[in-house]
Design an enzyme around this catalytic site. Structure first.
Site, PDB file in Angstrom:
ATOM      1  N   HIS A 205      45.746  16.729 -32.257  1.00  0.00           N
ATOM      2  CA  HIS A 205      45.289  16.019 -31.060  1.00  0.00           C
ATOM      3  C   HIS A 205      45.984  16.436 -29.780  1.00  0.00           C
ATOM      4  O   HIS A 205      45.704  15.898 -28.718  1.00  0.00           O
ATOM      5  CB  HIS A 205      45.518  14.506 -31.248  1.00  0.00           C
ATOM      6  CG  HIS A 205      46.963  14.110 -31.147  1.00  0.00           C
ATOM      7  ND1 HIS A 205      47.853  14.259 -32.183  1.00  0.00           N
ATOM      8  CD2 HIS A 205      47.685  13.607 -30.125  1.00  0.00           C
ATOM      9  CE1 HIS A 205      49.049  13.849 -31.815  1.00  0.00           C
ATOM     10  NE2 HIS A 205      48.990  13.450 -30.558  1.00  0.00           N
TER      11      HIS A 205
HETATM   12  C1  UD1 Z   1      49.220  10.380 -25.838  1.00  0.00           C
HETATM   13  C2  UD1 Z   1      50.555  11.046 -25.520  1.00  0.00           C
HETATM   14  C3  UD1 Z   1      50.938  11.975 -26.651  1.00  0.00           C
HETATM   15  C4  UD1 Z   1      50.924  11.254 -27.994  1.00  0.00           C
HETATM   16  C5  UD1 Z   1      49.606  10.534 -28.195  1.00  0.00           C
HETATM   17  C6  UD1 Z   1      49.701   9.696 -29.433  1.00  0.00           C
HETATM   18  C7  UD1 Z   1      51.037  11.457 -23.133  1.00  0.00           C
HETATM   19  C8  UD1 Z   1      51.142  12.497 -22.096  1.00  0.00           C
HETATM   20  N1  UD1 Z   1      50.474  11.841 -24.311  1.00  0.00           N
HETATM   21  O1  UD1 Z   1      48.241  11.400 -25.905  1.00  0.00           O
HETATM   22  O2  UD1 Z   1      52.243  12.468 -26.432  1.00  0.00           O
HETATM   23  O3  UD1 Z   1      51.114  12.197 -29.011  1.00  0.00           O
HETATM   24  O4  UD1 Z   1      49.326   9.679 -27.072  1.00  0.00           O
HETATM   25  O5  UD1 Z   1      48.494   9.481 -30.034  1.00  0.00           O
HETATM   26  O6  UD1 Z   1      51.452  10.343 -22.922  1.00  0.00           O
HETATM   27  N2  UD1 Z   1      41.420   7.497 -25.732  1.00  0.00           N
HETATM   28  C9  UD1 Z   1      40.608   6.569 -26.342  1.00  0.00           C
HETATM   29  N3  UD1 Z   1      41.163   5.388 -26.708  1.00  0.00           N
HETATM   30  C10 UD1 Z   1      42.447   5.081 -26.485  1.00  0.00           C
HETATM   31  C11 UD1 Z   1      43.270   6.022 -25.847  1.00  0.00           C
HETATM   32  C12 UD1 Z   1      42.737   7.228 -25.479  1.00  0.00           C
HETATM   33  O7  UD1 Z   1      39.424   6.799 -26.566  1.00  0.00           O
HETATM   34  O8  UD1 Z   1      42.892   3.981 -26.872  1.00  0.00           O
HETATM   35  C13 UD1 Z   1      40.856   8.821 -25.364  1.00  0.00           C
HETATM   36  C14 UD1 Z   1      40.373   8.919 -23.918  1.00  0.00           C
HETATM   37  O9  UD1 Z   1      39.255   9.743 -23.906  1.00  0.00           O
HETATM   38  C15 UD1 Z   1      41.542   9.634 -23.255  1.00  0.00           C
HETATM   39  C16 UD1 Z   1      42.074  10.543 -24.352  1.00  0.00           C
HETATM   40  O10 UD1 Z   1      41.876   9.809 -25.559  1.00  0.00           O
HETATM   41  O11 UD1 Z   1      41.135  10.352 -22.114  1.00  0.00           O
HETATM   42  C17 UD1 Z   1      43.541  10.897 -24.205  1.00  0.00           C
HETATM   43  O12 UD1 Z   1      44.348   9.714 -24.068  1.00  0.00           O
HETATM   44  P1  UD1 Z   1      45.787   9.795 -23.354  1.00  0.00           P
HETATM   45  O13 UD1 Z   1      46.422   8.472 -23.372  1.00  0.00           O
HETATM   46  O14 UD1 Z   1      45.639  10.461 -22.016  1.00  0.00           O
HETATM   47  O15 UD1 Z   1      46.600  10.828 -24.200  1.00  0.00           O
HETATM   48  P2  UD1 Z   1      46.699  11.069 -25.769  1.00  0.00           P
HETATM   49  O16 UD1 Z   1      46.001  12.348 -26.090  1.00  0.00           O
HETATM   50  O17 UD1 Z   1      46.323   9.842 -26.501  1.00  0.00           O
HETATM   51  N1  UDP Z   2      48.884   7.659 -37.748  1.00  0.00           N
HETATM   52  C1  UDP Z   2      48.119   6.586 -38.203  1.00  0.00           C
HETATM   53  N2  UDP Z   2      46.773   6.785 -38.413  1.00  0.00           N
HETATM   54  C2  UDP Z   2      46.172   7.996 -38.207  1.00  0.00           C
HETATM   55  C3  UDP Z   2      46.976   9.083 -37.747  1.00  0.00           C
HETATM   56  C4  UDP Z   2      48.324   8.868 -37.517  1.00  0.00           C
HETATM   57  O1  UDP Z   2      48.629   5.473 -38.408  1.00  0.00           O
HETATM   58  O2  UDP Z   2      44.956   8.109 -38.409  1.00  0.00           O
HETATM   59  C5  UDP Z   2      50.322   7.422 -37.465  1.00  0.00           C
HETATM   60  C6  UDP Z   2      51.276   8.303 -38.216  1.00  0.00           C
HETATM   61  O3  UDP Z   2      51.645   7.711 -39.442  1.00  0.00           O
HETATM   62  C7  UDP Z   2      52.463   8.450 -37.270  1.00  0.00           C
HETATM   63  C8  UDP Z   2      51.858   8.241 -35.911  1.00  0.00           C
HETATM   64  O4  UDP Z   2      50.545   7.740 -36.102  1.00  0.00           O
HETATM   65  O5  UDP Z   2      53.431   7.432 -37.480  1.00  0.00           O
HETATM   66  C9  UDP Z   2      51.813   9.536 -35.156  1.00  0.00           C
HETATM   67  O6  UDP Z   2      51.161   9.337 -33.948  1.00  0.00           O
HETATM   68  P1  UDP Z   2      50.466  10.510 -33.137  1.00  0.00           P
HETATM   69  O7  UDP Z   2      50.219  11.660 -34.031  1.00  0.00           O
HETATM   70  O8  UDP Z   2      49.321   9.900 -32.446  1.00  0.00           O
HETATM   71  O9  UDP Z   2      51.542  10.844 -32.025  1.00  0.00           O
HETATM   72  P2  UDP Z   2      52.803  11.811 -31.960  1.00  0.00           P
HETATM   73  O10 UDP Z   2      53.717  11.461 -33.073  1.00  0.00           O
HETATM   74  O11 UDP Z   2      52.290  13.209 -32.038  1.00  0.00           O
HETATM   75  O12 UDP Z   2      53.364  11.535 -30.606  1.00  0.00           O
END
Ligand code: UD1
Ligand code: UDP
Length: 360
Positions: A205
């Protein structure tokens, strides 16, 4: 002493849960401030419900947006809440926009900041997370380093030793506290028609992987080749960012079973029973290592080098050939490494330290 826990995304909720549990157990005066960066049920509420966390006292509902827009909105919202609540300490976890804004708002109000998971570095400043963790570390008063390596990095950057506390990573607490419960729940594999150790698990992601069409296509081709070579089901719970980009780029991943993101207990089941995990997630690299499941990281670098050193993980980047080669290599290794992320008491140590004790 009043403590504010500022969080906003899936990994922060999961990794802060052991700290919140401990704050509750020690009857601390604390509240949760949710930024609303994640808001979809399966990235947010499901974890509060499943991990039985108290509801956030505030939710800023900032939602999605550009980096500046999201960070700026959080900064403004957090400042208002902190001015009203006047906590003594703000706790943040990890490396997202939510935590950078939370830490910055607090330090400007002369409120002490505690950073859980301090001292991680990928040394890749193209990653938004690298900027966030670096800046957060340098406005923190309590730096909770998960490993000796993280502590050494902080010392090398001039952080005074008395601010650094080696506690282990709270993800170990979260895994240990929930693995048995996950095993008892035990129906996720059946629901997906999977057999233990006969499937691979993928998460992918990161902005630099999925927002770049060429890179995303290249990784998906690598995963396709892995699935075809081993004739093994590959399960990919699709983060909403990745779902959006699959649709925008009109991609049709071959040989992969795409599912919605799942809750933590289901995900722990999927991880602990997988034959191999392929991921670009920070938390998933750690969990694979803790659960003794081999991991192939779909990135060129990692801020979790301990996983490479113990032999639990390998960096494959985005090249299809390397993804296939490295998957073969990891499947041939013995899975007998020792978890380098601590003993599962990080949450307790962190609360003790901020409440005025030491973690000796
Ligand atoms: C964010 C974090 C990343 C982390 C991830 C965990 C930053 C810069 N990035 O990335 O480090 O690994 O969270 O999962 O803070 N969206 C939804 N529903 C939600 C949230 C987001 O549909 O509840 C979609 C939207 O289209 C949005 C996109 O996901 O534009 C990205 O969301 P965003 O919060 O910008 O960053 P993540 O990729 O989730
Ligand atoms: N995770 C979850 N459901 C999923 C995918 C991930 O509960 O479908 C959990 C996973 O166990 C881990 C956390 O989400 O604890 C990782 O989050 P993510 O990969 O979104 O963020 P990152 O660690 O890369 O910041």
């Amino acid at each position: 002493m009043r403590i504010a826990v500022v969080l906003g995304t899936r990994p922060e909720i999961i990794k802060m849960a052991p700290v919140i549990r401990e704050l509750e157990r020690s009857k601390a005066d604390f509240f949760i401030l949710h930024t609303g960066q994640h808001y979809s049920y399966n990235l947010d509420r499901v974890f509060f419900e499943q991990l039985r966390l108290p509801p956030a006292r505030y939710n800023l509902e900032v939602g999605s947006g550009s980096h500046a827009e999201q960070t700026g909105k959080i900064l403004i919202g957090v400042e208002k809440v902190l001015q009203g609540e006047k906590p003594d300490v703000v706790l943040v976890e990890g490396d997202t926009n939510s935590i950078l804004a939370g830490a910055l708002a607090a330090v400007k109000l002369h409120i002490k900041v505690g950073h859980v998971e301090a001292g991680l570095r990928s040394y890749d400043r193209n990653m938004p997370e690298e900027i966030n963790r670096l800046l957060t570390d340098h406005c923190s008063d309590f730096l909770f380093a998960p490993t000796e390596k993280a502590k050494a990095i902080l010392l090398g950057e001039g952080v005074p030793e008395e601010k650094i506390f080696m506690t282990g990573n709270t993800i170990v607490d979260a895994v240990y506290q929930n693995l048995e419960i996950a095993r008892e729940k035990g129906n996720t594999l059946d629901a997906l028609n999977l057999k233990a150790k006969e499937y691979f698990l993928v998460t992918l992601h990161r902005q630099e992987n999925v927002d770049d069409r060429i890179r995303f296509v290249s990784i998906l081709e690598g995963l396709d080749r892995v699935a075809a070579e081993f004739k093994t089901p590959v399960i990919y719970p699709l983060h909403p960012r990745s779902r959006k980009m699959v649709s925008e780029f009109h991609l049709k991943p071959q040989n992969l079973t795409l599912i919605e993101p799942v809750d933590f207990l289901s995900f722990l089941q999927l991880e602990s029973n997988a034959r191999l995990i392929l991921t670009d997630s920070g938390g998933v690299q750690e969990e694979a290592c803790i659960l003794n499941v081999p991991c192939v990281t779909l990135r060129d670098n990692t801020e979790r080098p301990e996983t490479l050193e113990v032999g639990a993980n390998i960096l494959a980047g985005a090249s299809p050939d390397r993804i296939l080669e490295h998957s073969k290599a990891m499947l041939g290794r013995e899975n007998n490494w020792v978890n380098p992320f601590g003993d599962g008491t990080a949450g307790r140590q962190i609360v003790k330290i901020i409440m005025g004790g030491s973690n000796d």
